[in-house]
Write a protein that holds these residues in place. Structure first.
Motif, PDB file in Angstrom:
ATOM      1  N   ARG A  88       2.733   5.429  -3.570  1.00  0.00           N
ATOM      2  CA  ARG A  88       1.738   4.405  -3.721  1.00  0.00           C
ATOM      3  C   ARG A  88       1.615   3.756  -5.010  1.00  0.00           C
ATOM      4  N   THR A 123       0.776  -1.030  -0.066  1.00  0.00           N
ATOM      5  CA  THR A 123      -0.201  -0.078   0.202  1.00  0.00           C
ATOM      6  C   THR A 123       0.829   1.394   0.001  1.00  0.00           C
ATOM      7  N   GLN A 124       1.933   1.320   0.574  1.00  0.00           N
ATOM      8  CA  GLN A 124       2.973   2.311   0.471  1.00  0.00           C
ATOM      9  C   GLN A 124       4.411   1.842   0.420  1.00  0.00           C
TER      10      GLN A 124
END
Length: 170
Positions: A108, A63-64
């Protein structure tokens, strides 16, 4: 000296990207790299089932992922992805999925060149890449099995100390 530390969802809320200032929402676990008690890089992820959406079954979604600007080029991002793959593989996760882009990247949407270099394959053109852990890990398992088999061979003796295979004997 760098160290790699596991994070849970509470820890993830306290670490923000130095590029954009965003945290890692909808992330359940991850890792950070520390140097002298400062966060140098961070990877946050969740199981695909927790996120919903169009992800392969049995996958973990990044997600990151970010690396501090001063530390880009030191393989911190690669180390984080390798640790993720090593941790989730025993849990029978098939894919690591990452958002990616051929254009301007952010924490992201990772650069396509970085993802390609790590073995990710573009699965949704220009949007999503995935790393098939069954394809990337079989080589290591096969090498370990072969080494164990060779060790069990009867009559196998180690090479004499101080001699090289390439040493000439005239």
């Amino acid at each position: 000296m760098r160290s790699l530390v596991a994070l849970d969802s509470r820890d993830l809320a306290t670490v923000v990207c130095p590029w954009c200032g965003r945290g890692a929402p909808r992330s359940s676990f991850g890792f950070k790299v520390l140097r002298d008690d400062e966060v140098v890089g961070m990877l946050a992820c969740s199981a695909s089932e927790e996120l919903g959406g169009f992800y392969p079954v049995s996958s973990v979604v990044i997600t990151q992922l970010w690396v501090r600007p001063d530390d880009v080029g030191e393989l911190v991002g690669s180390q984080l992805v390798q640790r993720l793959a090593a941790v989730v593989l025993p849990g029978r996760v098939r894919y690591v999925v990452a958002g990616g882009t051929h254009g301007a990247s952010d924490c992201r949407h990772l650069p396509s060149g970085f993802l390609d270099a790590l073995g990710f394959v573009e699965s949704v053109p220009g949007v999503q890449w995935r790393l098939d852990l069954r394809r990337t890990s079989w080589v290591m398992r096969a090498a370990e099995q072969l080494a164990a088999w060779v060790e069990r061979l009867p009559g196998r003796r180690p090479a004499p100390a101080g001699r090289s295979i390439r040493e000439r004997t005239d």
